[in-house]
Design a protein around this motif. Structure first.
Motif, PDB file in Angstrom:
ATOM      1  N   VAL A 153      16.060  81.094 -11.942  1.00  0.00           N
ATOM      2  CA  VAL A 153      16.107  82.482 -12.417  1.00  0.00           C
ATOM      3  C   VAL A 153      15.551  83.425 -11.360  1.00  0.00           C
ATOM      4  CG1 VAL A 153      15.283  84.077 -14.202  1.00  0.00           C
ATOM      5  CG2 VAL A 153      15.939  81.735 -14.813  1.00  0.00           C
ATOM      6  N   ALA A 199      17.903  86.418 -10.002  1.00  0.00           N
ATOM      7  CA  ALA A 199      17.527  87.794 -10.343  1.00  0.00           C
ATOM      8  C   ALA A 199      17.066  88.463  -9.047  1.00  0.00           C
ATOM      9  CB  ALA A 199      16.431  87.788 -11.398  1.00  0.00           C
ATOM     10  N   SER A 200      16.557  89.659  -9.152  1.00  0.00           N
ATOM     11  CA  SER A 200      16.081  90.348  -7.953  1.00  0.00           C
ATOM     12  C   SER A 200      14.692  89.840  -7.602  1.00  0.00           C
ATOM     13  CB  SER A 200      16.055  91.862  -8.192  1.00  0.00           C
ATOM     14  OG  SER A 200      15.547  92.537  -7.070  1.00  0.00           O
ATOM     15  N   SER A 202      12.840  89.889 -15.753  1.00  0.00           N
ATOM     16  CA  SER A 202      14.298  89.765 -15.577  1.00  0.00           C
ATOM     17  C   SER A 202      15.017  90.292 -16.804  1.00  0.00           C
ATOM     18  CB  SER A 202      14.676  88.298 -15.343  1.00  0.00           C
ATOM     19  OG  SER A 202      14.126  87.823 -14.126  1.00  0.00           O
ATOM     20  N   SER A 203      14.477  90.004 -17.984  1.00  0.00           N
ATOM     21  CA  SER A 203      15.082  90.484 -19.226  1.00  0.00           C
ATOM     22  C   SER A 203      14.906  91.985 -19.385  1.00  0.00           C
ATOM     23  CB  SER A 203      14.453  89.759 -20.423  1.00  0.00           C
ATOM     24  OG  SER A 203      14.575  88.360 -20.278  1.00  0.00           O
ATOM     25  N   ASN A 234      14.541  94.205 -17.072  1.00  0.00           N
ATOM     26  CA  ASN A 234      15.393  94.917 -16.110  1.00  0.00           C
ATOM     27  C   ASN A 234      16.806  95.085 -16.649  1.00  0.00           C
ATOM     28  OD1 ASN A 234      13.282  95.138 -14.306  1.00  0.00           O
ATOM     29  ND2 ASN A 234      13.880  93.350 -13.097  1.00  0.00           N
ATOM     30  N   LEU A 235      17.306  94.043 -17.329  1.00  0.00           N
ATOM     31  CA  LEU A 235      18.646  94.136 -17.920  1.00  0.00           C
ATOM     32  C   LEU A 235      18.687  95.178 -19.028  1.00  0.00           C
ATOM     33  CD1 LEU A 235      19.580  90.329 -18.127  1.00  0.00           C
ATOM     34  CD2 LEU A 235      20.544  92.037 -16.561  1.00  0.00           C
ATOM     35  N   LEU A 262      23.079  85.695 -15.814  1.00  0.00           N
ATOM     36  CA  LEU A 262      22.773  85.581 -14.384  1.00  0.00           C
ATOM     37  C   LEU A 262      24.082  85.534 -13.591  1.00  0.00           C
ATOM     38  CD1 LEU A 262      19.857  82.987 -14.486  1.00  0.00           C
ATOM     39  CD2 LEU A 262      19.695  85.459 -14.202  1.00  0.00           C
TER      40      LEU A 262
END
Length: 552
Positions: free
Chosen positions: A272, A276-277, A370-371, A373-374, A399
């Motif tokens: 992940v 992700a970034s 990560s979540s 950011n989405l 992803l």
């Protein structure tokens, strides 16, 4: 014959009472699940309404207490004779304590909790940048220093009084400076029985969450409905994996399974992280840690007076966690005491407090941010409506990778959950057996098998209670955790007092009476790696993996 067996291989008052009451609870849940849910809900409301302050103050007190001990003059005292050395290397020790201490919860809540706090924070509007920062702060708060401080109080007390003072590996041993030989009477038995209940219900909560999430993964990948029946079947099936690990013992079973679990979880996290970034996640990690530490004093004592909505949020989240961690403390504390022979108090506290917390912060940042950011980029993202058990798979599905890698990552997530499930159950069954056999750190395999199976049955019954009562299963599991945690919270306060008195007595060279006793002989045999307490098993009855674990 049964009476002779119980007298020889168990502590009969603790074993018999615990087994009867827990089996009775299981039968109650099978016969009248709606009644169980109603009674539990009423008691839960009473506790959260009247004892919210106790949970909040207690968790923070335990954190201050263990940090004070770590930096005190007692930090160089060893959990064992002064010439003892650690039994396990740092990596194996960390893997076992981390997988036992956090377990399934980190996989279950790593995505869903930050999202929940972001969308519906306790105060202020949701969906803002401020809500995102506060969401990670609250998640760190629930999974950070406070839980491990709770574990350390019990683990340190047992490690000290067992390995240095020659008392049995049982929670009542920490009460010796307070009540003396009465630990061998009804009062000591009561403490051990409470520890059994706390361990089993805490484990049942974790195992129930695991069953829900594995079911969600199977539904996502193969379209199998994630029903209560499937979750019960999964709990019982995965319990079988734990039974195999339990039968192999610590070195061949629990240790190796924990290491495998740790490496697979690392692979999933790195997957992940790199997709992700990664640069943004590193920046977020620094910001999250700074925000958490800066606001820790305020967050630790927040009770939201006069705000009923925020107090309801706190009951559902913070009080659930504090009850869960406290109810888990006999299990995790005893287990990390069992594997920490030879470490100094300073090594024990620093290793069990900062290493797993640091790992948890990295894990939570990778999955949580990560979540978020989405969601910040697209408020209509499916994560906004995903359930707790499906949120991880929703994240993996989004992803930027080919479909086959998404499937593989979801399969890996399911495997990690299963292994967390197994490592929690096998460690827990070992601890419960030690609690009920009188403190022998090398329990008989038949009893380990009994408790491993019973843990899975209790978790399955609690899930059924939630389904039949019309509530989601998590609500029933949350109730069980808070109920089991309250009485043991008082026990932990008393343990702090006993540990301080015991350390002060050592400093003044006032030792516990040194007349030879079975408990002292057990300690000495453990130190030498021979395990006198296991000799009665005989070559035909000894379980695989029960050989001495001491590294010479």
């Amino acid at each position: 014959m049964m009476q002779r067996y119980l007298k020889k291989h168990t502590n009969p008052p603790v074993f018999v009472v615990s087994a009867i009451v827990i089996v009775g609870f299981v039968l109650w849940g099978v016969i009248a699940p709606g009644n169980v849910a109603a009674v539990a809900s009423s008691v839960n409301t009473f506790i959260t309404t009247n004892f919210e302050w106790l949970y909040i103050i207690a968790a923070t007190f335990f954190l201050v207490f263990v940090i004070a001990l770590m930096v005190s003059r007692y930090g160089n005292v060893r959990l064992g004779p002064s010439d003892s050395r650690p039994e396990y290397g740092n990596l194996a020790w960390f893997a076992m304590l981390f997988t036992a201490g956090m377990g399934i919860g980190l996989v279950y809540f790593a995505v869903s909790e930050p999202v929940a706090h972001f969308l519906e924070p306790p105060v202020g509007p949701g969906g803002t940048d401020a809500a995102a920062s506060n969401a990670m702060n609250l998640t760190f708060f629930h999974w950070g220093l406070h839980p491990w401080a709770i574990y350390i109080v019990l683990g340190l007390s047992l490690g000290y009084f067992t390995f240095r003072r020659g008392l049995p590996l049982r929670p009542d041993a920490a009460f010796y400076p307070l009540i003396g030989d009465r630990i061998y009477g009804w009062l000591g038995h009561l403490v051990d029985i409470l520890a059994v209940f706390g361990t089993l219900f805490g484990l049942a909560t974790s195992l129930g969450l695991g069953g829900q999430q594995v079911g969600a993964g199977l539904e996502t990948l193969f379209g199998i409905p994630n029903s209560g029946t499937l979750q019960v079947v999964l709990i019982l099936a995965i319990t079988a994996v734990a039974v195999v690990s339990v039968m192999l013992g610590i070195d061949k079973g629990i240790r190796n399974l924990s290491l495998i679990n740790l490496w697979l979880a690392l692979v999933l996290m790195l997957f992940v992280f790199f997709l992700a970034s990664s640069r943004d996640l590193l920046n977020a990690l620094a910001a999250n840690v700074g925000f958490y530490l800066q606001n820790l004093p305020l967050t630790s004592f927040e009770t939201y007076p006069g705000d009923s909505a925020a107090q309801e949020w706190q009951s559902s989240w913070t009080l659930f966690y504090w009850g869960w961690w406290i109810s888990w403390s006999p299990f995790v504390g005893m287990f990390i005491a069992r594997i920490s022979y030879g470490r100094t108090i300073r090594q024990f506290i620093a290793g069990a407090l900062f290493a797993p917390v640091g790992a948890s912060m990295v894990w939570l940042t990778v999955f949580g941010n990560s979540s978020l950011n989405l969601l910040v980029s697209d408020p209509t993202n499916p994560l906004a409506t995903a359930s707790s058990e499906t949120a991880m798979f929703f994240l993996l599905d989004q992803l930027p990778v080919p479909g086959v890698l998404t499937t593989l990552s979801s399969v890996l997530a399911i495997i990690v959950v299963v292994l967390f499930f197994a490592t929690s159950s096998d460690s827990g069954s070992l601890v419960v057996d030690i609690l009920t056999n009188g403190g022998d750190p090398h329990p008989r395999w038949q009893q380990r098998l009994f408790w491993a199976v019973l843990e899975g049955v209790v978790a399955a019954v609690l899930l059924v209670v939630g389904v039949v009562s019309g509530e989601d299963a998590l609500s029933a599991l949350q109730t069980a955790s808070i109920l089991a945690g309250l009485p043991f919270c008082i026990v932990l306060f008393a343990m702090c007092a006993g540990l301080v008195r015991g350390l002060a007595a050592e400093r003044m060279a006032l030792m516990i009476p040194r007349e030879p006793s079975p408990a002292e002989l057990m300690r000495e045999s453990y130190r030498l790696g021979k395990g006198d307490a296991r000799a009665d098993n005989g070559p035909d009855e000894q379980a695989p993996g029960d050989e001495g674990t001491r590294q010479e």
